[in-house]
Write a protein that holds these residues in place. Structure first.
Motif, short mmCIF file in Angstrom:
data_model
loop_
_atom_site.label_atom_id
_atom_site.label_comp_id
_atom_site.label_asym_id
_atom_site.label_seq_id
_atom_site.Cartn_x
_atom_site.Cartn_y
_atom_site.Cartn_z
N THR A 183 0.82 -1.21 0.00
CA THR A 183 0.00 0.00 0.00
C THR A 183 0.85 1.27 0.00
N ASP A 184 2.12 1.16 0.47
CA ASP A 184 3.00 2.34 0.48
C ASP A 184 3.83 2.44 -0.79
N GLY A 185 3.54 1.57 -1.78
CA GLY A 185 4.26 1.61 -3.05
C GLY A 185 5.40 0.63 -3.17
N GLY A 186 5.74 -0.08 -2.10
CA GLY A 186 6.82 -1.06 -2.16
C GLY A 186 6.48 -2.21 -3.09
N PHE A 187 7.52 -2.80 -3.68
CA PHE A 187 7.31 -3.86 -4.67
C PHE A 187 8.32 -4.98 -4.46
N ALA A 188 7.85 -6.21 -4.59
CA ALA A 188 8.73 -7.38 -4.47
C ALA A 188 8.31 -8.43 -5.47
N ARG A 189 9.28 -9.26 -5.89
CA ARG A 189 9.01 -10.32 -6.86
C ARG A 189 9.75 -11.59 -6.45
N GLY A 190 9.37 -12.69 -7.08
CA GLY A 190 10.10 -13.95 -6.91
C GLY A 190 10.03 -14.50 -5.50
N ASP A 191 11.19 -14.98 -5.02
CA ASP A 191 11.26 -15.64 -3.72
C ASP A 191 10.79 -14.73 -2.58
N LYS A 192 11.17 -13.47 -2.63
CA LYS A 192 10.78 -12.55 -1.56
C LYS A 192 9.27 -12.42 -1.49
N ALA A 193 8.63 -12.26 -2.65
CA ALA A 193 7.17 -12.13 -2.68
C ALA A 193 6.49 -13.41 -2.21
N LEU A 194 7.02 -14.58 -2.63
CA LEU A 194 6.43 -15.85 -2.22
C LEU A 194 6.57 -16.04 -0.71
N SER A 195 7.73 -15.69 -0.15
CA SER A 195 7.94 -15.81 1.29
C SER A 195 6.98 -14.92 2.06
#
Length: 297
Positions: A183-195
């Motif tokens: 909600t604050d605009g942060g973005f993650a992909r891959g392993d970090k997002a799955l975790s």
């Protein structure tokens, strides 16, 4: 299905009964083994004795409830004594069902089907096609992911909680992309997002059918971790800050006045970003302005 009991004869009976109905059964001789098995592989239901060495059924329910990756795994508690089961119900032990060990086979199977009704209904909705919406509670993220991959060869799963919007793209029954937008605009992909995703315990989800010829997301978001590996990592992290790990941390603080003051200040409500030199004064301030929590907490 995981069957946990320190009596091999009881384990054999329940395992044989469930296997005859087509279930894949993992046997465990105590709650700790059952917990590790549940984290290692998405589990539909755990059938557990109450009294076991090392970790009993009640402790197993508490451990499962602390870990978002397995907190929605239904547990059926077993005992030879009806009054013991009644006491567990009164204590709200966290189980979805209770059974006497000498129950008839039809009663056992009926109870297992009853606690699995929510998951069975979700599977039926996926098979019917179209968009499927619902809440994470009652299913859990691991169950949600594995069920969608089993029932839909191509799909887009979105999960929204209070802080993030997750998007999981599935192609050929495998996860090809996971992303998270905060909600604050942060973005993650891959392993970090799955975790991050496997740690979600409440929120809403939607499953949409996906055109196999069109990629929804950019390349590069495929996680290297499997769902089971992400759950195992989360479980290890939770174990490191609970139970015996807390007792060890408290013991290591003995004799280190600065560390003890720092932890006491944090427990009293002081912000985490302050210098160690001010730890003692922060601890003194918190002791007069806010009730102190035990250092181990």
């Amino acid at each position: 299905v995981i069957v946990a009991d320190d009596d091999p004869a009881v384990r054999w009976f329940f395992a044989q009964l469930l296997e005859d109905e087509g279930a894949t059964v993992v046997q465990a001789d105590d709650g700790a083994v059952a917990l590790a098995a549940a984290r290692a592989e998405p589990t539909d239901v755990i059938v557990s004795d109450i009294l076991m060495p090392n970790m009993d059924g009640l402790a197993l329910c508490r451990a499962l409830s602390r870990d978002p990756s397995v907190s929605e795994t239904p547990v059926i508690l077993l005992s030879w004594k009806e009054d013991f089961l009644s006491r567990m119900r009164e204590l709200r032990a966290g189980a979805r069902g209770y059974l006497r060990k000498e129950a008839e086979s039809t009663q056992i199977l009926a109870k297992v089907r009853d606690v699995l009704r929510v998951r069975a209904q979700f599977e039926a909705r996926l098979r019917a096609g179209g968009v499927v919406r619902g809440r994470v509670e009652g299913l859990g993220i691991p169950c949600l992911l594995t069920t969608v991959m089993r029932e839909r060869s191509h799909a887009l799963l979105t999960v929204r909680d209070a802080f993030n919007l997750f998007e999981v793209e599935i192609q050929q029954r495998a996860i090809v992309s996971v992303s998270s937008t905060a909600t604050d605009g942060g973005f993650a992909r891959g392993d970090k997002a799955l975790s991050m995703l496997v740690g979600v315990s409440n929120g809403r989800f939607a499953v949409e059918e996906q055109d196999p010829t069109v990629r929804h997301s950019m390349a590069g978001g495929a996680p290297q971790l499997s769902v089971a590996e992400a759950c195992a990592r989360l479980g290890a992290l939770i174990d490191s800050v609970s139970g015996e790990a807390l007792a060890r941390a408290e013991a290591h603080l003995d004799g280190c006045d600065g560390c003890t003051a720092l932890v006491s200040a944090l427990a009293g409500g002081a912000p985490p970003l302050f210098s160690s030199a001010s730890a003692s004064s922060a601890a003194e301030t918190s002791s007069t302005s806010a009730p102190m929590l035990p250092t181990a907490l």
